[in-house]
Design an enzyme around this catalytic site. Structure first.
Site, PDB file in Angstrom:
ATOM      1  N   HIS A  58       0.856  -1.185   0.000  1.00  0.00           N
ATOM      2  CA  HIS A  58       0.000   0.000   0.000  1.00  0.00           C
ATOM      3  C   HIS A  58       0.892   1.235   0.000  1.00  0.00           C
ATOM      4  O   HIS A  58       1.930   1.240   0.654  1.00  0.00           O
ATOM      5  CB  HIS A  58      -0.918   0.013   1.243  1.00  0.00           C
ATOM      6  CG  HIS A  58      -2.056   0.961   1.096  1.00  0.00           C
ATOM      7  ND1 HIS A  58      -1.948   2.299   1.374  1.00  0.00           N
ATOM      8  CD2 HIS A  58      -3.321   0.755   0.645  1.00  0.00           C
ATOM      9  CE1 HIS A  58      -3.106   2.880   1.117  1.00  0.00           C
ATOM     10  NE2 HIS A  58      -3.952   1.981   0.664  1.00  0.00           N
TER      11      HIS A  58
ATOM     12  N   ASP B  50      -7.928  -5.544   0.140  1.00  0.00           N
ATOM     13  CA  ASP B  50      -8.399  -6.361  -0.986  1.00  0.00           C
ATOM     14  C   ASP B  50      -8.021  -7.824  -0.838  1.00  0.00           C
ATOM     15  O   ASP B  50      -8.649  -8.697  -1.428  1.00  0.00           O
ATOM     16  CB  ASP B  50      -7.834  -5.811  -2.306  1.00  0.00           C
ATOM     17  CG  ASP B  50      -8.411  -4.445  -2.597  1.00  0.00           C
ATOM     18  OD1 ASP B  50      -9.621  -4.286  -2.451  1.00  0.00           O
ATOM     19  OD2 ASP B  50      -7.641  -3.543  -2.960  1.00  0.00           O
TER      20      ASP B  50
HETATM   21  N1  CMC Z   1       4.100  -7.777  -4.844  1.00  0.00           N
HETATM   22  C1  CMC Z   1       5.448  -7.789  -4.994  1.00  0.00           C
HETATM   23  N2  CMC Z   1       6.239  -6.706  -4.867  1.00  0.00           N
HETATM   24  C2  CMC Z   1       5.635  -5.533  -4.584  1.00  0.00           C
HETATM   25  C3  CMC Z   1       4.233  -5.438  -4.419  1.00  0.00           C
HETATM   26  C4  CMC Z   1       3.471  -6.600  -4.542  1.00  0.00           C
HETATM   27  N3  CMC Z   1       2.142  -6.575  -4.390  1.00  0.00           N
HETATM   28  N4  CMC Z   1       3.897  -4.150  -4.146  1.00  0.00           N
HETATM   29  C5  CMC Z   1       5.055  -3.462  -4.148  1.00  0.00           C
HETATM   30  N5  CMC Z   1       6.106  -4.293  -4.404  1.00  0.00           N
HETATM   31  C6  CMC Z   1       7.536  -3.942  -4.432  1.00  0.00           C
HETATM   32  C7  CMC Z   1       7.886  -3.188  -5.713  1.00  0.00           C
HETATM   33  O1  CMC Z   1       8.292  -4.076  -6.734  1.00  0.00           O
HETATM   34  C8  CMC Z   1       8.998  -2.297  -5.219  1.00  0.00           C
HETATM   35  O2  CMC Z   1      10.170  -3.101  -5.092  1.00  0.00           O
HETATM   36  P1  CMC Z   1      11.630  -2.486  -5.426  1.00  0.00           P
HETATM   37  O3  CMC Z   1      11.852  -1.434  -4.373  1.00  0.00           O
HETATM   38  O4  CMC Z   1      12.569  -3.637  -5.323  1.00  0.00           O
HETATM   39  O5  CMC Z   1      11.530  -1.911  -6.803  1.00  0.00           O
HETATM   40  C9  CMC Z   1       8.565  -1.901  -3.814  1.00  0.00           C
HETATM   41  O6  CMC Z   1       7.735  -2.991  -3.366  1.00  0.00           O
HETATM   42  C10 CMC Z   1       7.782  -0.589  -3.735  1.00  0.00           C
HETATM   43  O7  CMC Z   1       6.688  -0.661  -4.662  1.00  0.00           O
HETATM   44  P2  CMC Z   1       6.007   0.586  -5.363  1.00  0.00           P
HETATM   45  O8  CMC Z   1       5.314   0.135  -6.592  1.00  0.00           O
HETATM   46  O9  CMC Z   1       7.030   1.686  -5.495  1.00  0.00           O
HETATM   47  O10 CMC Z   1       4.971   1.026  -4.236  1.00  0.00           O
HETATM   48  P3  CMC Z   1       3.737   2.005  -4.426  1.00  0.00           P
HETATM   49  O11 CMC Z   1       3.494   2.615  -3.101  1.00  0.00           O
HETATM   50  O12 CMC Z   1       3.952   2.924  -5.576  1.00  0.00           O
HETATM   51  O13 CMC Z   1       2.550   1.004  -4.829  1.00  0.00           O
HETATM   52  C11 CMC Z   1       0.678  -0.447  -4.722  1.00  0.00           C
HETATM   53  C12 CMC Z   1       1.509   0.624  -3.984  1.00  0.00           C
HETATM   54  C13 CMC Z   1      -0.559  -0.743  -3.870  1.00  0.00           C
HETATM   55  C14 CMC Z   1       0.223   0.088  -6.071  1.00  0.00           C
HETATM   56  C15 CMC Z   1       1.542  -1.730  -4.886  1.00  0.00           C
HETATM   57  O14 CMC Z   1       1.940  -2.209  -3.627  1.00  0.00           O
HETATM   58  C16 CMC Z   1       0.806  -2.829  -5.663  1.00  0.00           C
HETATM   59  O15 CMC Z   1       0.845  -2.821  -6.900  1.00  0.00           O
HETATM   60  N6  CMC Z   1       0.114  -3.788  -4.943  1.00  0.00           N
HETATM   61  C17 CMC Z   1      -0.663  -4.812  -5.594  1.00  0.00           C
HETATM   62  C18 CMC Z   1      -2.030  -4.257  -5.993  1.00  0.00           C
HETATM   63  C19 CMC Z   1      -2.940  -4.052  -4.813  1.00  0.00           C
HETATM   64  O16 CMC Z   1      -3.078  -4.882  -3.942  1.00  0.00           O
HETATM   65  N7  CMC Z   1      -3.622  -2.872  -4.808  1.00  0.00           N
HETATM   66  C20 CMC Z   1      -4.620  -2.534  -3.789  1.00  0.00           C
HETATM   67  C21 CMC Z   1      -4.188  -1.404  -2.916  1.00  0.00           C
HETATM   68  S1  CMC Z   1      -5.232  -1.275  -1.437  1.00  0.00           S
HETATM   69  C22 CMC Z   1      -6.801  -0.797  -2.034  1.00  0.00           C
HETATM   70  C23 CMC Z   1      -6.848   0.630  -2.389  1.00  0.00           C
HETATM   71  O17 CMC Z   1      -6.870   1.481  -1.477  1.00  0.00           O
HETATM   72  O18 CMC Z   1      -6.895   0.918  -3.593  1.00  0.00           O
END
Ligand code: CMC
Length: 427
Positions: A316, A373
């Site tokens: 998140h 989720d």
């Molecule tokens: N599985 C594997 N690795 C992950 C995941 C995941 N679900 N989420 C983040 N990472 C890793 C990512 O690869 C990165 O690694 P590195 O530093 O080595 O490059 C690191 O964690 C940081 O990720 P980010 O994409 O920079 O983080 P963000 O804050 O921009 O993204 C997110 C947040 C929710 C979009 C992301 O965690 C994600 O895609 N999660 C899966 C989709 C999901 O469950 N979404 C629902 C969110 S909660 C409901 C809502 O409020 O919408």
């Protein structure tokens, strides 16, 4: 030196720039950078707005480090256990919990307003039978603006409330019609005798003519525990400060567009897998993994930097400890498993993923915890909600948050059109 200011030094020529620090009632204060470009000729660069407050707001507070979520100052745990979704809608809109009389009047008003203008049905007929309900939901919400054009110019507080109550009451019907259309079934009109949440389940489940399936012992097929579970899911989704879809609603609203068109844009933004679409993807992914034996293989894929695979329902942007909404749903999953038939295979796969991820260095280092989720998908499956309706359910819960945020931005005399700048790197 003024303690309530923030100084930036341009190391190229040692010019100092001083900006006021704005007070917050909870959480981080903010540096007011609105004059930064005018004074320095530079833009601030913050893709994804990870360090940018786009507005000030009095509605919802999140402390991502502590795993805290409050609507209008009330902790989510209190709202999810001692109140229902309509109380929460009232609280968000009116900034106070309703009295007994206010609660009754609010409930009745929403029941009366749940019906759609008949003309909207023609729009549904134009969609292919296999259309995803989220597409229909977004299109039908935009179309609703054509029936209530007067909401483009709201004057009194009462005007704002009528506009908000209409969309909160009608969204479940729009969503249920979208589902009925997607399975080629006749539409079920709202039943004014049923509560907000029961009525939604009824519009999904009833047979043409409005009869519900009877169980072998003669009871109608909507259980109290199902209503309670879905109502809690609506409560947990009701608002979440400046998330992607809310930011879209505020941005569209800032141009002076119709409020229902702004909500429709929020619906579109929510659909993506990185946001509300994750609840549908979690179940898709659990089914893809298929068995407990395959979990390790998929965890390895999620950790591989060269593989785009991500564990859906993990991570998140704001919660870096745990998602308090997920904690409540995890507890609910345990309660439901005693009373309903939870899909045991899915549950086992989910539990294995959770236990590996919570002890794995990759997830610990990056502070990746199960989010709302991860659990809502399994619970909605146990309520026999079809997978393509998971994100529309998120929409139903979130509509009150979107419209409350829209009203707050409209009623702020200092609000500006949302219009960021860019770092140009082209020819
Ligand atoms: N599985 C594997 N690795 C992950 C995941 C995941 N679900 N989420 C983040 N990472 C890793 C990512 O690869 C990165 O690694 P590195 O530093 O080595 O490059 C690191 O964690 C940081 O990720 P980010 O994409 O920079 O983080 P963000 O804050 O921009 O993204 C997110 C947040 C929710 C979009 C992301 O965690 C994600 O895609 N999660 C899966 C989709 C999901 O469950 N979404 C629902 C969110 S909660 C409901 C809502 O409020 O919408």
């Amino acid at each position: 030196m003024n303690k309530n200011t923030f100084t930036l030094i341009d190391n190229r020529d040692q010019t100092e720039y001083e900006y006021p620090i704005l007070g917050a009632s909870r959480g981080p204060q903010a540096v007011d950078m609105s004059k930064f470009y005018q004074e320095s000729g530079l833009f601030s660069y913050d893709p994804g707005f990870t360090s940018t407050a786009n507005c000030s707001s009095e509605i919802t507070f999140i402390n991502g480090e502590k795993g805290e979520l409050r609507y209008r100052g009330h902790p989510i745990e209190e709202l999810a256990t001692k109140h229902n979704y309509l109380d929460v809608c009232y609280l968000l809109l009116h900034n106070k919990l309703p009295s007994k009389e206010e609660k009754v009047a609010f409930d009745l008003e929403l029941r009366h307003r749940a019906f759609l203008p008949e003309g909207l049905r023609n729009l549904y007929d134009s969609f292919p039978d296999n259309a995803h309900p989220m597409s229909i939901l977004s299109a039908a919400t935009t179309a609703l603006s054509t029936f209530y054009y007067e909401h483009l110019s709201l004057e009194t507080q009462e005007d704002y409330y009528v506009m908000a109550h209409r969309i909160i009451a009608k969204i479940p019907t729009i969503a249920a019609f979208a589902y009925r259309k997607s399975i080629g079934a006749s539409y079920i009109y709202p039943d004014i005798d049923k509560s907000f949440t029961e009525n939604f389940l009824y519009m999904l489940r009833a047979y043409p003519g409005g009869k519900l399936k009877l169980t072998p012992n003669g009871h109608q097929e909507i259980k109290d525990i199902e209503i309670k579970a879905l109502d809690t899911i609506f409560t947990l989704h009701a608002d979440h400060e400046q998330n992607a879809s809310t930011t879209v609603v505020r941005s569209v609203g800032s141009t002076g567009a119709h409020p229902y068109v702004a909500i429709s844009s929020g619906i579109s933004a929510l659909w993506g897998r990185a946001h509300g679409g994750a609840n549908e993807s979690v179940i898709e992914q659990l089914r893809l993994i298929g068995s407990v034996e395959n979990v390790e293989k998929y965890i390895a894929k999620a950790k591989d930097p060269n593989d785009p695979f991500r564990l859906m329902g993990f991570g998140h942007r704001v919660y870096k400890n745990f998602d308090p909404r997920a904690k409540i749903l995890k507890q609910m999953q345990v309660e439901l498993s005693k009373e309903l038939n939870l899909d045991s295979e899915l549950m086992q796969i989910a539990q294995k993923i959770e236990s590996i991820a919570l002890s794995d260095e990759y997830f610990i280092e990056r502070k990746l915890y199960p989010n709302i989720d991860f659990y809502s998908g399994v619970i909605l499956t146990s309520l026999k909600i079809p997978r393509e309706m998971f994100t529309p359910i998120f929409v139903i819960g979130r509509t009150v948050g979107w419209i409350t945020q829209w009203i707050e931005s409209k009623q702020n005399p200092k609000a500006k059109i949302v219009r960021p700048r860019q770092l140009y790197t082209g020819e």
